[in-house]
Design a protein around this motif. Sequence first.
Motif, PDB file in Angstrom:
ATOM      1  N   SER A   1      23.700  94.728  13.433  1.00  0.00           N
ATOM      2  CA  SER A   1      24.461  94.768  12.189  1.00  0.00           C
ATOM      3  C   SER A   1      23.556  94.461  11.002  1.00  0.00           C
ATOM      4  O   SER A   1      22.363  94.178  11.175  1.00  0.00           O
ATOM      5  CB  SER A   1      25.595  93.733  12.255  1.00  0.00           C
ATOM      6  OG  SER A   1      25.064  92.430  12.083  1.00  0.00           O
ATOM      7  N   PRO A   2      24.103  94.486   9.772  1.00  0.00           N
ATOM      8  CA  PRO A   2      23.294  94.124   8.600  1.00  0.00           C
ATOM      9  C   PRO A   2      22.937  92.647   8.524  1.00  0.00           C
ATOM     10  O   PRO A   2      22.192  92.248   7.633  1.00  0.00           O
ATOM     11  CB  PRO A   2      24.203  94.517   7.418  1.00  0.00           C
ATOM     12  CG  PRO A   2      25.187  95.478   7.965  1.00  0.00           C
ATOM     13  CD  PRO A   2      25.412  95.051   9.376  1.00  0.00           C
ATOM     14  N   ILE A   3      23.465  91.834   9.419  1.00  0.00           N
ATOM     15  CA  ILE A   3      23.128  90.412   9.474  1.00  0.00           C
ATOM     16  C   ILE A   3      22.056  90.218  10.536  1.00  0.00           C
ATOM     17  O   ILE A   3      22.273  90.509  11.716  1.00  0.00           O
ATOM     18  CB  ILE A   3      24.359  89.555   9.797  1.00  0.00           C
ATOM     19  CG1 ILE A   3      25.455  89.767   8.751  1.00  0.00           C
ATOM     20  CG2 ILE A   3      23.984  88.078   9.885  1.00  0.00           C
ATOM     21  CD1 ILE A   3      26.780  89.122   9.111  1.00  0.00           C
ATOM     22  N   ILE A   4      20.896  89.744  10.112  1.00  0.00           N
ATOM     23  CA  ILE A   4      19.749  89.620  11.014  1.00  0.00           C
ATOM     24  C   ILE A   4      19.400  88.146  11.157  1.00  0.00           C
ATOM     25  O   ILE A   4      19.052  87.471  10.183  1.00  0.00           O
ATOM     26  CB  ILE A   4      18.542  90.404  10.476  1.00  0.00           C
ATOM     27  CG1 ILE A   4      18.929  91.869  10.244  1.00  0.00           C
ATOM     28  CG2 ILE A   4      17.364  90.299  11.436  1.00  0.00           C
ATOM     29  CD1 ILE A   4      17.959  92.621   9.367  1.00  0.00           C
ATOM     30  N   SER A   5      19.503  87.640  12.350  1.00  0.00           N
ATOM     31  CA  SER A   5      19.254  86.229  12.621  1.00  0.00           C
ATOM     32  C   SER A   5      17.888  86.067  13.288  1.00  0.00           C
ATOM     33  O   SER A   5      17.702  86.463  14.438  1.00  0.00           O
ATOM     34  CB  SER A   5      20.363  85.665  13.517  1.00  0.00           C
ATOM     35  OG  SER A   5      20.154  84.304  13.766  1.00  0.00           O
TER      36      SER A   5
ATOM     37  N   ASP B   1      26.055  89.310  15.551  1.00  0.00           N
ATOM     38  CA  ASP B   1      26.540  90.084  16.690  1.00  0.00           C
ATOM     39  C   ASP B   1      28.047  90.257  16.586  1.00  0.00           C
ATOM     40  O   ASP B   1      28.734  89.527  15.884  1.00  0.00           O
ATOM     41  CB  ASP B   1      26.153  89.424  18.015  1.00  0.00           C
ATOM     42  CG  ASP B   1      26.637  87.985  18.124  1.00  0.00           C
ATOM     43  OD1 ASP B   1      26.930  87.364  17.079  1.00  0.00           O
ATOM     44  OD2 ASP B   1      26.739  87.468  19.244  1.00  0.00           O
ATOM     45  N   PHE B   2      28.556  91.259  17.298  1.00  0.00           N
ATOM     46  CA  PHE B   2      29.974  91.579  17.269  1.00  0.00           C
ATOM     47  C   PHE B   2      30.715  90.882  18.404  1.00  0.00           C
ATOM     48  O   PHE B   2      30.178  90.716  19.504  1.00  0.00           O
ATOM     49  CB  PHE B   2      30.199  93.084  17.399  1.00  0.00           C
ATOM     50  CG  PHE B   2      29.752  93.881  16.208  1.00  0.00           C
ATOM     51  CD1 PHE B   2      30.543  93.953  15.070  1.00  0.00           C
ATOM     52  CD2 PHE B   2      28.537  94.545  16.213  1.00  0.00           C
ATOM     53  CE1 PHE B   2      30.144  94.682  13.965  1.00  0.00           C
ATOM     54  CE2 PHE B   2      28.119  95.277  15.112  1.00  0.00           C
ATOM     55  CZ  PHE B   2      28.924  95.348  13.983  1.00  0.00           C
ATOM     56  N   ALA B   3      31.940  90.499  18.136  1.00  0.00           N
ATOM     57  CA  ALA B   3      32.818  90.051  19.219  1.00  0.00           C
ATOM     58  C   ALA B   3      33.075  91.237  20.142  1.00  0.00           C
ATOM     59  O   ALA B   3      33.156  92.378  19.682  1.00  0.00           O
ATOM     60  CB  ALA B   3      34.133  89.535  18.652  1.00  0.00           C
TER      61      ALA B   3
ATOM     62  N   CYS C   1      17.333  76.526  13.871  1.00  0.00           N
ATOM     63  CA  CYS C   1      17.166  76.880  12.472  1.00  0.00           C
ATOM     64  C   CYS C   1      16.594  78.294  12.376  1.00  0.00           C
ATOM     65  O   CYS C   1      15.850  78.732  13.256  1.00  0.00           O
ATOM     66  CB  CYS C   1      16.244  75.884  11.776  1.00  0.00           C
ATOM     67  SG  CYS C   1      16.879  74.198  11.788  1.00  0.00           S
ATOM     68  N   ARG C   2      16.953  78.982  11.312  1.00  0.00           N
ATOM     69  CA  ARG C   2      16.628  80.403  11.268  1.00  0.00           C
ATOM     70  C   ARG C   2      16.464  80.916   9.849  1.00  0.00           C
ATOM     71  O   ARG C   2      16.844  80.263   8.876  1.00  0.00           O
ATOM     72  CB  ARG C   2      17.745  81.185  11.944  1.00  0.00           C
ATOM     73  CG  ARG C   2      19.079  81.119  11.209  1.00  0.00           C
ATOM     74  CD  ARG C   2      20.234  81.535  12.091  1.00  0.00           C
ATOM     75  NE  ARG C   2      20.464  80.580  13.163  1.00  0.00           N
ATOM     76  CZ  ARG C   2      21.265  80.787  14.195  1.00  0.00           C
ATOM     77  NH1 ARG C   2      21.929  81.922  14.275  1.00  0.00           N
ATOM     78  NH2 ARG C   2      21.415  79.881  15.135  1.00  0.00           N
ATOM     79  N   LEU C   3      15.902  82.099   9.786  1.00  0.00           N
ATOM     80  CA  LEU C   3      15.982  82.900   8.578  1.00  0.00           C
ATOM     81  C   LEU C   3      17.148  83.857   8.776  1.00  0.00           C
ATOM     82  O   LEU C   3      17.207  84.586   9.763  1.00  0.00           O
ATOM     83  CB  LEU C   3      14.690  83.694   8.353  1.00  0.00           C
ATOM     84  CG  LEU C   3      13.416  82.882   8.135  1.00  0.00           C
ATOM     85  CD1 LEU C   3      12.236  83.828   7.988  1.00  0.00           C
ATOM     86  CD2 LEU C   3      13.537  81.993   6.912  1.00  0.00           C
ATOM     87  N   ARG C   4      18.073  83.827   7.845  1.00  0.00           N
ATOM     88  CA  ARG C   4      19.198  84.764   7.900  1.00  0.00           C
ATOM     89  C   ARG C   4      18.947  85.851   6.865  1.00  0.00           C
ATOM     90  O   ARG C   4      19.052  85.633   5.660  1.00  0.00           O
ATOM     91  CB  ARG C   4      20.516  84.047   7.619  1.00  0.00           C
ATOM     92  CG  ARG C   4      21.744  84.960   7.660  1.00  0.00           C
ATOM     93  CD  ARG C   4      22.990  84.168   7.317  1.00  0.00           C
ATOM     94  NE  ARG C   4      24.204  84.978   7.354  1.00  0.00           N
ATOM     95  CZ  ARG C   4      24.701  85.639   6.295  1.00  0.00           C
ATOM     96  NH1 ARG C   4      24.067  85.590   5.132  1.00  0.00           N
ATOM     97  NH2 ARG C   4      25.811  86.343   6.400  1.00  0.00           N
ATOM     98  N   VAL C   5      18.583  87.024   7.358  1.00  0.00           N
ATOM     99  CA  VAL C   5      18.293  88.171   6.501  1.00  0.00           C
ATOM    100  C   VAL C   5      19.520  89.071   6.490  1.00  0.00           C
ATOM    101  O   VAL C   5      20.081  89.385   7.548  1.00  0.00           O
ATOM    102  CB  VAL C   5      17.070  88.958   7.025  1.00  0.00           C
ATOM    103  CG1 VAL C   5      16.821  90.201   6.177  1.00  0.00           C
ATOM    104  CG2 VAL C   5      15.835  88.061   7.041  1.00  0.00           C
ATOM    105  N   THR C   6      19.953  89.471   5.295  1.00  0.00           N
ATOM    106  CA  THR C   6      21.088  90.384   5.201  1.00  0.00           C
ATOM    107  C   THR C   6      20.685  91.631   4.429  1.00  0.00           C
ATOM    108  O   THR C   6      19.953  91.557   3.438  1.00  0.00           O
ATOM    109  CB  THR C   6      22.292  89.724   4.503  1.00  0.00           C
ATOM    110  OG1 THR C   6      21.872  89.175   3.252  1.00  0.00           O
ATOM    111  CG2 THR C   6      22.885  88.637   5.369  1.00  0.00           C
ATOM    112  N   LEU C   7      21.161  92.768   4.903  1.00  0.00           N
ATOM    113  CA  LEU C   7      20.844  94.054   4.297  1.00  0.00           C
ATOM    114  C   LEU C   7      21.993  94.528   3.428  1.00  0.00           C
ATOM    115  O   LEU C   7      23.154  94.181   3.661  1.00  0.00           O
ATOM    116  CB  LEU C   7      20.552  95.085   5.390  1.00  0.00           C
ATOM    117  CG  LEU C   7      19.425  94.731   6.359  1.00  0.00           C
ATOM    118  CD1 LEU C   7      19.313  95.785   7.456  1.00  0.00           C
ATOM    119  CD2 LEU C   7      18.099  94.586   5.622  1.00  0.00           C
TER     120      LEU C   7
END
Length: 480
Positions: A398-402, A268-270, A438-444
Motif C-alpha cells: 500500500s502507500p504506507i511503507i513501514s 498491510d491490509f486486513a 521503531c520505524r520510518l513511516r513513509v507515505t506516498l
Amino acid sequence: MSMWDAYVEQALAQLGFLQLLRSLRPITPSLEKLNPVDDEAPIEAKEDGEFKVFDEMQPWDRASVEVEIAESTVQKWLLDIPSSGDEIITKGGAIKSLGEHPHQFKKLILFSGNDYLGLSSHPTIGRAAAKAALEYRMGPRGSALICGYTFHHRLLESCLAKLKKKEDCLLCPTGFAANMALMVAIGNIGSLLTERKASSEDQKIAIFSDSLNHASIIDGVRLADRQRNVELFIYRHCDMAHLNALLSSCTLTKKVVVTDSLFSMDGDFAPMRELAKLRKKHGFLLVIDDAHGTFVCGKNGGGVAEMFNCERDVDICVGTLSKAAGCFGGFIACSKRWKLLIQSRGRSFIFSTAAPIPLIAAGHAAAVLVAKREMWRRREIWNRVQDFRDLTGIPIQSPIISLIVGSEGKALEASRHLLKSGFHVTAIRPPTVPANSCRLRVTLSATHTTEDVKKLTSALLQCIRFQDIAINGSNRHARL
C-alpha cells in the motif's frame, strides 16, 4: 514555581528519561506552488454548474507535498531538542521565532503525511469552503443534537453512505471520535438489554479486536469494557486461525469483530475475504476502520471493502475526511438503526460541537466531486507504490511503507539523515509502536512524482539495507 508547576516539571523529567517527550515542528506548504491566478478568481461555480475538476496534476497540487521549515526548527530536530512549536510563520517567505530574528526556509519533500490524493491544496475544495463561509459564515455553533446539524451535514452524510453502500451515515468531529462513539454505543447495547433481563451474563457482548488496531479503537473498547457488559478478546495481528479459535471457544452469542482495514503503521491490509468467511461461519458483527483506505482503494474510492469485493460483508464502516479527502472530520457508515443508537449513546458525538459549515462544504466537494471524478489520482498513487517496489525490491502492499529499524536511536538517526537530504520523514517511536519496533513511516501521495520516489530511495539506501526487508518481508527489521 507553584506546586503544580513542580509536579509537571518532574513529570516532564521522567518523560525525558523515558525518551517519550514529543515535539511540534511547524511547517508551511510551499506558497510559490499555489497558483496565484486562481487566488484572484471569483469564488463561484463554473458554467456547467459545478466547481472545476482536472484530468492531470496541476502546479498547485505540489503544495500538498512540498513544504518549508525554519532553519532553527531544523536544528532543533537534528539535535532532538523538544519543541512546542513556538515559531511564527509569515507569508512573506521567512519565519520569525518568538524573540528572534527572521530565519530562512529549508525546502522539504513531504513523505510523512496522510494526504494520499493530494487534495489539501486543490482550489475547488478551497473555493467550496470559502463560498460556504461567505454565504453561511461558520453556521450554528452547537452539538449536532442541539443546533449544529444542518442541511449541509445531511447532504454529506447521504453522499458518504452511498460511497460506502450503506443505508445511512453519521458525521463525527474526527475519526478518533467516530471510533470512540461506535465502541461505546456497542457496549451500551449490553447495558440496555441487561436492564430488561434477569441475567446480565446472557446480555454480555464479546468484542474481538486486532492487536494492532488504531488507538481510537483501543480507547473506545476500553470505555466500552468499563460498562462491565463487554468481554474483550485480542487476536494476533491478522491471524485468522487465532481469531477463529477465540470465536469458537467464546460462549457469548453477541459477537463483534473490529479491525483496521489498512493498518496505519504497518501498511498491510486486513484479510477481508477471510474475515467475510468467518462472519458467515460465526455470525458476528463486522466493523472496519477504513480511515486509510477511503478514497484510495477500490475503483470508485469506496475503500478496502470495495477493493476486495466484500462491501456487503461489512456491517459498519468508520471513515475519515482528514486523510485522502484532504479535509477534516470522521464518519460512521451504517444502517439507520445503528445511526440512531450511536447518536443517542455515543458520548464523543453527543458532547462535541458539530463541524462548521465551511468544513462540511469542503468535505462534500472533496468526496463527491474531486475524489470521484479525478480518477487519475488513484491511478497515480498506485503507480508510486509500484515505483517504490521496483526501486527497492520491497514488496509493499500500500502507500504506507513501514521501515522498521528497531531501536529509537536508529530510527532518529535515519530520520535526521533524510531531513538533511531534503525529505520530511519522521521516526515513529513508542508509545505509537511497541519498543524495539521503531520505524520510518513513509507515505506516498498521488502528487509525488517518480523522480521524487527515486530521490527518496537513493537517500534511504544510505541508511537502510533494502535487501534485508525484501528477503524477510515488509514487517521485518531493516538494518542501518
